[in-house]
Design an enzyme around this catalytic site. Structure first.
Site, mmCIF file in Angstrom:
data_model
loop_
_atom_site.group_PDB
_atom_site.id
_atom_site.type_symbol
_atom_site.label_atom_id
_atom_site.label_comp_id
_atom_site.label_asym_id
_atom_site.label_seq_id
_atom_site.Cartn_x
_atom_site.Cartn_y
_atom_site.Cartn_z
ATOM 1 N N ASP A 14 11.902 5.220 0.841
ATOM 2 C CA ASP A 14 10.452 5.038 0.934
ATOM 3 C C ASP A 14 9.916 5.332 2.333
ATOM 4 O O ASP A 14 9.238 4.502 2.946
ATOM 5 C CB ASP A 14 10.073 3.607 0.531
ATOM 6 C CG ASP A 14 10.642 3.189 -0.806
ATOM 7 O OD1 ASP A 14 10.757 4.055 -1.685
ATOM 8 O OD2 ASP A 14 10.988 2.002 -0.969
ATOM 9 N N GLU A 173 2.904 5.051 -8.203
ATOM 10 C CA GLU A 173 3.249 4.290 -6.999
ATOM 11 C C GLU A 173 2.979 5.126 -5.753
ATOM 12 O O GLU A 173 2.568 6.280 -5.825
ATOM 13 C CB GLU A 173 4.733 3.877 -7.044
ATOM 14 C CG GLU A 173 5.699 5.050 -7.123
ATOM 15 C CD GLU A 173 7.147 4.607 -7.260
ATOM 16 O OE1 GLU A 173 7.530 3.635 -6.608
ATOM 17 O OE2 GLU A 173 7.893 5.248 -8.019
#
Length: 505
Positions: A14, A173
């Site tokens: 991420d 997301e």
């Protein structure tokens, strides 16, 4: 010139990035590990140095009970008016929050909490306003939620609004908003952080939209690259370099074999160039994919990509390369450049309720060799290839009821635990050198006593892969000590060496 992906190997998922002057700063998720949110910097985007972590105090990062799907999710780093901000979610310890610092190499503030649903928060600054967004849902389903907040308190200043619903892929997301030229670009990921992962985006003329999706979405994905090692590309962030070129950092993972859908080193950081067209839409990567070897004319040939391959106690630091599970009990560790001494407690590696006596470093390549000398002074101590508390391979030394020692190999795979005393240690021996060697398909175990190496077999890597474990992290190579009786003996670990084998070009 050409560079290799990943530009940061090992479990660093991420990624989020920003630039200040000529320096790029990057952060990643850390889940149940302490300290939290690894912090890197670079001058050229392909050579990165970890300078530390953002969350270094227990008050910033409560992790009690967090496991490999808990803790810190998806940070975003931004710089505004001389101040750095990092926003993230502690999914097992309070929700969304951000911290800030005016000195990137110094301490960060205490958390400022933001009360909004979802995960994957991001920040956007413009004209004195601070926008907070995350994924979430409303009555119509999944969407990105956004409001304006007060920088000092995190208090919402406007109503939370749904600003985009994505392109229809599952698990919307990773929202990030940018103002580039005359458009606001909203980038996201869909498909889930697995083999169908993809980056999509839309643009509009206001921070609240409406947003028009790019007709060529997904702008980046490796979902159709069958038989290719680099997979699962998504969760991206954009940055421009000092020359005005745009780049995308994103996560991806490398399979253990082109035709075996398992990975052990976690989700890693890759880099691809971004190109804007005359119409204001952008493309990314090589025909919309990320490659293990990328060609670019944007980085001078004089810049050489270097990757560190050797790690010892002397050239690593606890709290930088070395991390703990949950909030560590610091009294159980004595750590120096010469040796790590660990005090065993009754908490085993399989416990999720408390932090065991364990300290680990990331497995960064599928091929490596690790060795460490362990004193015969505790009840049980050794090395572990640790994916989760119920998915790990251990090589350790255990004291018997009669006071003798055995070298023990253990495999914990979910509820199945198999261990066998594979080698008796001769009486009078003061230490044993343990060897854990990685190959793409297996982990190999050995013990060295009085200069004689004893091979102790191998275990398949796929059984502690992310696909088998069902988690979000990667394998950590750890040192641990356990004292079932609670007697509290100390074990010394010395002469630690980890050498990674880089993939061939």
């Amino acid at each position: 010139m050409q560079y290799r992906n990943p530009v940061i190997s090992g479990f660093y998922p991420d990624p989020s990035i920003c630039r200040v002057g000529n320096t790029f700063y990057l952060v990643c998720s850390s889940f149940q590990f302490f300290p939290g949110v690894p912090l890197f910097e670079s001058r050229d985007l392909i050579n990165w140095t970890q300078t530390g972590h953002v969350l270094t105090r227990d008050s910033q990062l409560p992790l009690k009970g967090a496991d490999s799907v808990g803790g810190i999710y998806a940070p975003t780093i931004r710089h505004h008016d001389g101040r750095f901000y990092m926003v993230t979610t502690n999914v097992t310890g309070g929700g969304h929050f951000y911290v800030w610092t005016d000195d990137i190499h110094g301490e960060w503030s205490e958390p400022v909490w933001v009360h909004q649903e979802g995960i994957d928060p991001s920040l956007f600054f413009e004209e004195g306003r601070m926008y907070f967004m995350s994924n979430g849902s409303d009555a119509q389903g999944s969407c990105f939620l956004q409001c304006e907040i007060e920088p000092e308190t995190g208090k919402p200043l406007t109503e939370t609004r749904c600003i985009w619903r994505g392109t229809g892929g599952r698990f919307l997301e990773s929202p990030h908003l940018y103002h580039i030229g005359k458009y606001y670009y909203l980038m996201a990921s869909e498909g889930g952080t697995e083999y169908g992962h993809m980056v999509v985006y839309a643009r509009g003329t206001s921070p609240y939209g409406p947003f028009e999706a790019y007709a060529g979405n997904p702008v980046l994905t490796n979902r159709n690259c069958g038989g290719y090692l680099l997979q699962g590309c998504g969760h991206a962030d954009l940055v421009d370099d000092p020359e005005g070129n745009w780049w995308m950092v994103h996560l991806g993972f490398r399979q253990i074999h082109p035709w075996m859908m398992f990975h052990t080193t976690g989700r890693e950081v890759s880099l691809v160039p971004v190109q804007f067209g005359a119409d204001g839409w952008f493309t990314a990567g090589e025909n919309g994919t990320a490659r293990l070897v990328m060609q670019t004319g944007r980085i001078p040939d004089t810049v050489k990509q270097t990757q560190r391959t050797r790690f010892t106690f002397a050239d690593t630091l606890p709290g930088r390369e070395w991390v703990w599970l949950q909030n560590p009990h610091r009294a159980h560790y004595r750590l120096s450049a010469e040796r790590f001494s660990l005090q065993g407690t009754p908490v085993p590696l399989s416990s999720g309720a408390d932090s065991p006596t364990w300290i680990g470093i990331r497995q960064k390549e599928t091929a490596f060799s690790l060795s460490v000398t362990v004193s015969l002074s505790g009840e049980e101590a050794g090395v572990t290839a640790y994916m989760t508390r119920t998915q790990h391979y251990d090589l350790c030394i255990r004291k018997t009821a009669s006071g003798e020692y055995n070298v023990l190999r253990r495999a914990q795979l979910g509820t199945i635990v198999h261990e066998e005393p594979v080698l008796a240690v001769p009486a009078g021996t003061e230490s044993v050198t343990l060897h854990l060697d990685g190959e793409p398909l297996v982990y190999k175990f050995a013990a060295e006593i009085a200069g004689i190496r004893h091979d102790l077999g191998a275990l398949e890597s796929k059984y502690i892969s992310t696909e088998t474990a069902g988690n979000f992290t990667g394998v950590m190579l750890g040192l641990f000590a356990v004292s079932a009786s609670g007697s509290g003996e100390w074990t010394d670990f010395s002469d630690f060496t980890l050498v990674n084998e880089l993939p061939a070009d």
